[in-house]
Design a protein around this motif. Sequence first.
Motif, mmCIF file in Angstrom:
data_model
loop_
_atom_site.group_PDB
_atom_site.id
_atom_site.type_symbol
_atom_site.label_atom_id
_atom_site.label_comp_id
_atom_site.label_asym_id
_atom_site.label_seq_id
_atom_site.Cartn_x
_atom_site.Cartn_y
_atom_site.Cartn_z
ATOM 1 N N ALA A 63 0.834 -1.202 0.000
ATOM 2 C CA ALA A 63 0.000 0.000 0.000
ATOM 3 C C ALA A 63 0.869 1.252 0.000
ATOM 4 C CB ALA A 63 -0.937 -0.006 1.203
ATOM 5 N N LYS A 64 1.955 1.183 0.746
ATOM 6 C CA LYS A 64 2.857 2.343 0.796
ATOM 7 C C LYS A 64 3.477 2.586 -0.585
ATOM 8 C CE LYS A 64 5.330 5.308 3.396
ATOM 9 N NZ LYS A 64 4.745 6.408 4.141
ATOM 10 N N LEU A 122 2.272 1.698 -3.477
ATOM 11 C CA LEU A 122 1.278 2.058 -4.481
ATOM 12 C C LEU A 122 0.593 3.388 -4.199
ATOM 13 C CD1 LEU A 122 -0.170 -1.524 -5.037
ATOM 14 C CD2 LEU A 122 1.244 -0.208 -6.620
ATOM 15 N N SER A 123 0.792 3.909 -2.978
ATOM 16 C CA SER A 123 0.184 5.216 -2.700
ATOM 17 C C SER A 123 1.211 6.335 -2.842
ATOM 18 C CB SER A 123 -0.431 5.243 -1.295
ATOM 19 O OG SER A 123 0.560 4.963 -0.339
ATOM 20 N N GLU A 124 2.479 5.971 -2.936
ATOM 21 C CA GLU A 124 3.486 7.032 -3.075
ATOM 22 C C GLU A 124 4.335 6.858 -4.323
ATOM 23 O OE1 GLU A 124 5.518 7.536 0.671
ATOM 24 O OE2 GLU A 124 3.629 7.926 1.715
ATOM 25 N N LYS A 125 5.362 5.992 -4.227
ATOM 26 C CA LYS A 125 6.305 5.846 -5.343
ATOM 27 C C LYS A 125 5.626 5.421 -6.644
ATOM 28 C CE LYS A 125 11.169 4.492 -5.044
ATOM 29 N NZ LYS A 125 11.436 4.932 -6.355
ATOM 30 N N GLU A 126 4.673 4.512 -6.528
ATOM 31 C CA GLU A 126 3.984 4.010 -7.714
ATOM 32 C C GLU A 126 2.524 4.451 -7.717
ATOM 33 O OE1 GLU A 126 5.182 2.669 -10.326
ATOM 34 O OE2 GLU A 126 7.215 2.139 -9.702
ATOM 35 N N ALA A 127 2.269 5.652 -7.230
ATOM 36 C CA ALA A 127 0.888 6.137 -7.211
ATOM 37 C C ALA A 127 0.409 6.393 -8.638
ATOM 38 C CB ALA A 127 0.819 7.413 -6.379
ATOM 39 N N GLY A 128 -0.893 6.600 -8.775
ATOM 40 C CA GLY A 128 -1.430 6.976 -10.079
ATOM 41 C C GLY A 128 -1.879 5.805 -10.933
ATOM 42 N N LEU A 172 -5.923 1.222 0.360
ATOM 43 C CA LEU A 172 -5.859 2.194 -0.735
ATOM 44 C C LEU A 172 -7.244 2.790 -1.024
ATOM 45 C CD1 LEU A 172 -3.445 0.179 -3.050
ATOM 46 C CD2 LEU A 172 -2.876 2.237 -1.740
#
Lengths: 382, 259, 320
Positions: B102-103, B105-111, B137
């Motif tokens: 989740a971390k 996908l919510s920051e480095k790989e967000a979007g 998420l």
Amino acid sequence: MDFFLNNDELMIQEVVRDFAQSELKPNAAILDKEHRMDLGNLKKMADLGFMGMNISETYGGAEVGVLPYSLGMIEVARACAATAVTMSVTNMVAEVICAFGNEEQKQKYVPRICSGEYSAGAFGLTESMAGSDPGGMKTTAVREGDHYRLNGSKIFITSAEYAGVFVVWAVTDKEAPRSQRISAFLVEKGTPGFTVSKAEEKMGQCGSCTNEIVFEDCLIPSENLLGEEGFGLKIAFMALDGGRIGIASLALGVGLEAIDYAAEYAKEREQFGRPIATFQGLQWRFADTYTELEAARLLVMQAAFLKQQKKPFTTEASMAKLYASEAANRACYQAVQVLGGNGYTAEYPVERLYRDVRVTTIYEGTSEIQRLVIAQQILGRL
Amino acid sequence: MKIVACIKQTFDTEAKIVVGGDGQISDEGVNLIVNPYDEYAVEEAIRTKEKDGGEVVVVTVGGDKAQEALRYCLAMGADRAVLINDPALAGADSRAVSVALAKLLSEKEAGFDIIFTGKESVDDGVGQVPSRLAEKLDLAQANVVTAFELSDGKATATREIDGGSETLELVLPALISAQKGLNEVRYPSLPGIMKAKRKPLEVLALGDLGLSVDDVASKVELVAAELPPARKAGQRLTGEVDEVVAKLVQLLQDEAKVI
Amino acid sequence: MSIVVCVEQRDGKLRKITFEALSEGKRLATASGETLKALLIGSGIAGLADELKKYGVDEVAVVDNEALAAYTSDVYAAVLAAYIAQENPALVLFGHSAVGKELAPRTAAKVDCGLVSDCLAVTFADGDYLFSHPVYAGKAIGSYKVVGPVRMATLRPNVFAVAESEGAGAVVDFAPEIPAAKVTITGVDMASSDRPELTEADIICSGGRGLGGPEGFALIEGLADVLGAAVGSSRAAVDAGWREHAAQVGQTGKVVSPNLYVASGISGAIQHLAGMGSSKVIVGINKDGEANIFNVADYGIEGDLNKVIPALIEKLKELQ
């Protein structure tokens, strides 16, 4: 020096194994029984890159190298020897065209082989009176302006019924020294004057067709001459050298499949109140057979490695072919023996494997020819 | 469109399970594969990209060997891969794994627009990560999906429920967990395997994600593992069909008391 | 503190797993001294509370709201989390059903607690709960503890015995804020069969490659009819396209534990055994006397299933 496969080699081995076990193995007995090839599977194999494994990407190949090719061939052969021989010959046709063809020939034919547009490629070398001695062939190619006129016939042509292109050898100068008498040509399926004739009733590998092909005043454009006039024997030897690695791998795959099946069977099958694998007489057979197949595997891997490194590999390829095919024949013999009466019936796969393996000491150069090649390399021409 | 596929490397389903002296399950000599349900997820991600464009990012939490699983997915046709590899995540439970994912996908790989996962892994078989990740998420989710379609930015999924199936419409971004039957998984082609070597595979430690060891503490702890009691072969009933059947019915009634 | 059972109902009908979870919850509550509570979520379902009282529940919390008519994981998880925040239970039990498999982890993530899925047993000893859960599809069993004040578990259907008991049986309303759903259910297709659902069935008749083709399943269905059984399938029969994947029993299919499992024409591959090995009684029918199914079957019949099954059906009919 190390004996480990690298990650790419392992992944290729795994992918080919998955494909072969899921798509080829379930139908192997049916293709054998019905004497037919599954062209849909050949196309799937081409789509996955199996038909041009040692071919440059420029010409649509997978360019994975000779060692992965050998590993893949073992896996396909474990599942279906008839499909494996088709794959082996098709790969070698692509390799021979890449090695000796001019740019136009390579661009025209190799992508069609690799992509599966042609279901297979074929070689037309053997004749009824010229088997182990191709220099003695009778088929002729006479130059007439911008054409060659081919007359004669070839036998034992693997995949003839569905191959799109054939590499065919014919005598272009019967007065020349034996080594320069013949030339190689690329002949497309359907060329007028070229017919695929009767299929052989074979002992094994029945899913793969083996036919006579006939040339009657068949006109081939002169640009379809492969290499130069008189180069035919050299091309044939190159094709056979590489082909031997393929067939050695094929034989090994069939032998391993048979003995693995027999080993599982021996652990389950009980007689005299215990699994037959607990009898020492059987244990020693398994020990010997696996040792021989392991030795064969090392020889095959070595030949493939040398070819991949672009080093001379003729002797090693012949040693691998000789030993692997003989050892695989012994393995299949032992497998049938372990299964006893069951092994002799078509209910069990070793019956087919036993028939399939037999030809491996014959085609792509008999065991006797391999010994000749090996002896000549070691002792010199005497 | 950015499509994410979450995978896990697991034991081959044919692997024989051995419990070591320490009460833990040994992976010695076991063939490791991409969890079969996750293969459906990767396949669906690639198909979605082939249809609608975009990129497919495969992500996993695992050790060094997990790179091989990611390479396999790249060979199938994914564009790039991210491995979260940290000693603190060895033996992580579903909570810890979903916190790390989740971390990422919510920051480095967000979007991202869609996340595909398998419905569960065949090793521990718990199937918690898809739902935990969807919650963390704040995503719409469809679990155990056998059919998926994307049109006009709207996702439609058919999922298995007990005794039937249900069709859902989901607002994007959404998380889809794949069941067998969703698609037919392709074999990586040999050229695909060669190309995979040149595709980016990023390895991140917890620190790279801004997570501490405490953040990924497991809440479920394995006390011990044991092999289940082996079933023994029972009676073999022999004789004429009528006799055998009569005997079986009598045994099921009187001895086993199940009918 | 309390043990909370998340009640599962569909279209106003309680699922069997709920009674199993309540019965197990009661046993654990008795051991640990907690109270047993049930959380009933849905629309127009308040009447179901009475039925729940039969299983020793001390309190039934009812969340009855039109917005909860259809189950979606995001909304139901929000309701559960609100209830957990209010109750602070030591343990929350779910069925390991399609709903429970999704809802329990979503809720666990929301309240950030540990969850043990697909439990075969839960025990209370030395002040803590111990959960046993099969891994590698039953090839090994792990015992687990959950760290933290709230523990969650999903219980495998058909494993925990149903037992009625006394409880205070209070009914209270619970009315949390209900968020908008991110998911819309546009269609439901329930299998029209009147056979029991595979994971809930007491008896399962399964067929495999030995049936010879899809038409062979007519035999299995005939047998299932007289036994009131569900119909299952081996992977081989599913891969051959004879049966839908939903019927597949095994490591990559359903895990079942009926009282009686009749395997016909199934060789007994390790992946299949992983899915049905916890059945109480296994019958194997196979023409291959060496088939692996005979190594686990309580009763094995080596023979032609085309003869054995019709004879078995006749014999069973005589009894009815």
